[in-house]
Design an enzyme around this catalytic site. Structure first.
Site, PDB file in Angstrom:
ATOM      1  N   ARG A  14       0.872  -1.176   0.000  1.00 47.43           N
ATOM      2  CA  ARG A  14       0.000   0.000   0.000  1.00 47.43           C
ATOM      3  C   ARG A  14       0.907   1.223   0.000  1.00 47.43           C
ATOM      4  O   ARG A  14       1.714   1.392   0.928  1.00 47.43           O
ATOM      5  CB  ARG A  14      -0.922  -0.001   1.224  1.00 47.43           C
ATOM      6  CG  ARG A  14      -1.682   1.287   1.404  1.00 47.43           C
ATOM      7  CD  ARG A  14      -2.794   1.203   2.415  1.00 47.43           C
ATOM      8  NE  ARG A  14      -3.914   0.452   1.893  1.00 47.43           N
ATOM      9  CZ  ARG A  14      -5.145   0.451   2.424  1.00 47.43           C
ATOM     10  NH1 ARG A  14      -5.396   1.174   3.501  1.00 47.43           N
ATOM     11  NH2 ARG A  14      -6.115  -0.264   1.894  1.00 47.43           N
ATOM     12  N   HIS A  57      -7.325   0.897  -6.433  1.00 45.69           N
ATOM     13  CA  HIS A  57      -7.484  -0.068  -5.344  1.00 45.69           C
ATOM     14  C   HIS A  57      -8.098  -1.338  -5.946  1.00 45.69           C
ATOM     15  O   HIS A  57      -9.277  -1.645  -5.720  1.00 45.69           O
ATOM     16  CB  HIS A  57      -8.378   0.548  -4.263  1.00 45.69           C
ATOM     17  CG  HIS A  57      -8.307  -0.139  -2.930  1.00 45.69           C
ATOM     18  ND1 HIS A  57      -7.496  -1.242  -2.682  1.00 45.69           N
ATOM     19  CD2 HIS A  57      -8.964   0.109  -1.759  1.00 45.69           C
ATOM     20  CE1 HIS A  57      -7.653  -1.618  -1.420  1.00 45.69           C
ATOM     21  NE2 HIS A  57      -8.529  -0.826  -0.847  1.00 45.69           N
ATOM     22  N   GLN A  94      -9.986  -4.027  -3.825  1.00 49.04           N
ATOM     23  CA  GLN A  94     -11.302  -3.577  -3.368  1.00 49.04           C
ATOM     24  C   GLN A  94     -12.348  -3.796  -4.462  1.00 49.04           C
ATOM     25  O   GLN A  94     -13.423  -4.353  -4.210  1.00 49.04           O
ATOM     26  CB  GLN A  94     -11.230  -2.080  -3.007  1.00 49.04           C
ATOM     27  CG  GLN A  94     -12.538  -1.494  -2.523  1.00 49.04           C
ATOM     28  CD  GLN A  94     -12.921  -2.004  -1.141  1.00 49.04           C
ATOM     29  OE1 GLN A  94     -12.125  -2.002  -0.236  1.00 49.04           O
ATOM     30  NE2 GLN A  94     -14.168  -2.451  -0.983  1.00 49.04           N
ATOM     31  N   ASP A 115     -17.551   6.719  -1.400  1.00 47.84           N
ATOM     32  CA  ASP A 115     -16.308   6.587  -0.633  1.00 47.84           C
ATOM     33  C   ASP A 115     -16.092   7.918   0.088  1.00 47.84           C
ATOM     34  O   ASP A 115     -16.786   8.910  -0.190  1.00 47.84           O
ATOM     35  CB  ASP A 115     -15.136   6.262  -1.598  1.00 47.84           C
ATOM     36  CG  ASP A 115     -13.834   5.942  -0.857  1.00 47.84           C
ATOM     37  OD1 ASP A 115     -13.860   5.785   0.380  1.00 47.84           O
ATOM     38  OD2 ASP A 115     -12.778   5.865  -1.522  1.00 47.84           O
ATOM     39  N   CYS A 150     -16.651   1.213   0.407  1.00 43.85           N
ATOM     40  CA  CYS A 150     -15.463   0.379   0.651  1.00 43.85           C
ATOM     41  C   CYS A 150     -15.027   0.410   2.112  1.00 43.85           C
ATOM     42  O   CYS A 150     -14.352  -0.510   2.570  1.00 43.85           O
ATOM     43  CB  CYS A 150     -14.321   0.850  -0.243  1.00 43.85           C
ATOM     44  SG  CYS A 150     -13.914   2.593  -0.003  1.00 43.85           S
ATOM     45  N   ARG A 173     -13.643  -9.128   1.187  1.00 41.47           N
ATOM     46  CA  ARG A 173     -12.221  -8.808   0.972  1.00 41.47           C
ATOM     47  C   ARG A 173     -11.363 -10.024   1.316  1.00 41.47           C
ATOM     48  O   ARG A 173     -10.374 -10.314   0.651  1.00 41.47           O
ATOM     49  CB  ARG A 173     -11.795  -7.605   1.845  1.00 41.47           C
ATOM     50  CG  ARG A 173     -12.474  -6.279   1.518  1.00 41.47           C
ATOM     51  CD  ARG A 173     -12.077  -5.742   0.149  1.00 41.47           C
ATOM     52  NE  ARG A 173     -10.639  -5.635  -0.034  1.00 41.47           N
ATOM     53  CZ  ARG A 173      -9.876  -4.647   0.449  1.00 41.47           C
ATOM     54  NH1 ARG A 173     -10.416  -3.661   1.116  1.00 41.47           N
ATOM     55  NH2 ARG A 173      -8.564  -4.631   0.217  1.00 41.47           N
TER      56      ARG A 173
HETATM   57  N1   CP Z   1     -11.387  -0.590   2.202  1.00 42.83           N
HETATM   58  C1   CP Z   1     -10.118  -0.644   2.636  1.00 42.83           C
HETATM   59  O1   CP Z   1      -9.181  -0.849   1.866  1.00 42.83           O
HETATM   60  O2   CP Z   1      -9.982  -0.450   3.980  1.00 42.83           O
HETATM   61  P1   CP Z   1      -8.620  -0.311   4.800  1.00 42.83           P
HETATM   62  O3   CP Z   1      -8.058   1.046   4.487  1.00 42.83           O
HETATM   63  O4   CP Z   1      -9.027  -0.464   6.213  1.00 42.83           O
HETATM   64  O5   CP Z   1      -7.669  -1.387   4.351  1.00 42.83           O
HETATM   65  N1  NVA Z   2     -10.278   6.613  -1.066  1.00 34.78           N
HETATM   66  C1  NVA Z   2      -9.893   6.076   0.211  1.00 34.78           C
HETATM   67  C2  NVA Z   2     -10.041   4.590   0.222  1.00 34.78           C
HETATM   68  C3  NVA Z   2      -9.701   3.909   1.517  1.00 34.78           C
HETATM   69  C4  NVA Z   2      -9.857   2.433   1.441  1.00 34.78           C
HETATM   70  C5  NVA Z   2      -8.464   6.481   0.530  1.00 34.78           C
HETATM   71  O1  NVA Z   2      -7.608   6.391  -0.361  1.00 34.78           O
HETATM   72  O2  NVA Z   2      -8.195   6.916   1.645  1.00 34.78           O
END
Ligand code: CP
Ligand code: NVA
Length: 314
Positions: A110, A137, A140, A233, A273, A301
């Site tokens: 990440r 993502h 997701q 989101d 999400c 997930r």
């Molecule tokens: N939806 C998602 O990716 O959540 P986290 O940021 O908790 O991993």
């Molecule tokens: N758009 C959000 C998604 C988190 C899973 C972010 O990037 O923070």
């Protein structure tokens, strides 16, 4: 488990995956979930393997679901905070990728900038899986289309309306995968917040092939009419904290609340999400309401993560 030829592939962005490959991952996720509930809690197809998980940003779902997924496949996942690695002191991404490839069978990462995932994938000798970047993502979106298929029994011809930040990373992945799967996507957002040009171009091309449509709306009420899925989101993604006030001002008319859900019609379900900022992009009533799929999404997930790891790493 059916074997698809995804062995050794990285997953940086779904633009690189064909519609059949995306369907194969979703089908494998559904199969693994069925088997889990039938009592096969552990299916050790990755017995003895190790997976490095590098996180440059916080995570609840992605981190935990990948760790548990690895356990349920007989593998071991190592959580590595970016700051605690020599990466945080300036060792290059390329050298990190080369070294980790000598120890582990796959890298989940990440990152803040998407270019970092691409760089990891370029220099690693093992599959690299994008666990979220500022651009996309993919894990997701794969889990979400698994959830939609599970609930609605189909993907082709489903209308998904994304309400909110049209430049959102999760939207980018929903858009690319949805266009490939024949899902009609409507984006209800302020005109200032539009998807990344390359992502949109790739999605438009995929939509032309699958017969899906991609439409933009400024008015969320017009956009949601007749929708199957209303998706939102957060308005302020990780790393965008300095834009908070401006984005909230722009996005306030795009809150998903009971009034908007009623306008969508009785069949529409709600998806997010997570994490949610309750009271901003979505109200408690909608999040906790009967039409909300958010907990099933979060659960899936785990099963989609197992599908991704099993297909790419075995
Ligand atoms: N939806 C998602 O990716 O959540 P986290 O940021 O908790 O991993
Ligand atoms: N758009 C959000 C998604 C988190 C899973 C972010 O990037 O923070």
């Amino acid at each position: 488990m059916t074997l698809y030829n995804l062995k050794g592939r990285s997953l940086t962005c779904l633009t690189e995956y064909s519609p059949d490959e995306i369907r194969a991952i979703i089908e494998t996720g559904l199969d693994l979930k069925r088997r889990y509930y039938a009592g096969e809690k552990v299916i050790p197809v990755l017995k003895g393997r190790s997976i490095a998980m590098i996180f440059e940003k916080p995570s609840t779902r992605t981190r935990v679901s990948f760790e548990v997924a690895a356990t349920q496949l007989g593998a071991r996942a190592l959580y590595l905070n970016w700051r605690d690695l020599q990466l945080g002191r300036g060792e290059t991404i390329a050298d990190t990728a080369r070294v980790l490839s000598r120890y582990v069978d796959g890298i989940v990462a990440r990152v803040k900038e998407h270019s970092k995932i691409e760089e990891l994938a370029r220099y690693a000798d093992v599959p690299v899986i994008n666990a979220l970047s500022d651009l996309s993502h993919p894990c997701q979106a794969l889990g979400d289309y698994m959830t939609i298929f599970e609930k609605l029994g189909r993907l082709k011809g489903v209308t998904l309306v994304f309400v909110g930040d049209g430049s959102d990373n999760v939207l980018h992945s929903l858009l690319v995968a949805g266009a490939k799967l024949g899902v009609n996507i409507r984006i209800a957002s302020p005109p200032q917040l539009r998807p990344d040009e390359r992502i949109l171009a790739s999605a438009r091309q995929a939509a032309a092939e699958s017969g899906a449509s991609i439409e933009f709306y400024e008015d969320p009420y017009e956009a949601v009419k007749g929708a199957d899925v209303i998706y939102t989101d957060v308005w302020v993604s990780m790393g965008q904290e300095e834009q908070r006030e401006a984005k909230i001002r722009l996005l306030r008319p795009y809150q998903v609340n009971e009034k908007l859900m009623e306008h969508a019609g009785s069949k529409a379900v709600f998806m997010h999400c997570l994490p949610a900022h309750r009271g901003e992009e979505v109200t408690d009533e909608v999040m906790d309401g009967e039409r909300s799929l958010v907990w099933d999404q979060a659960e899936n997930r785990l099963h989609i993560q197992k599908a991704i790891l099993a297909l790419l790493l075995r």
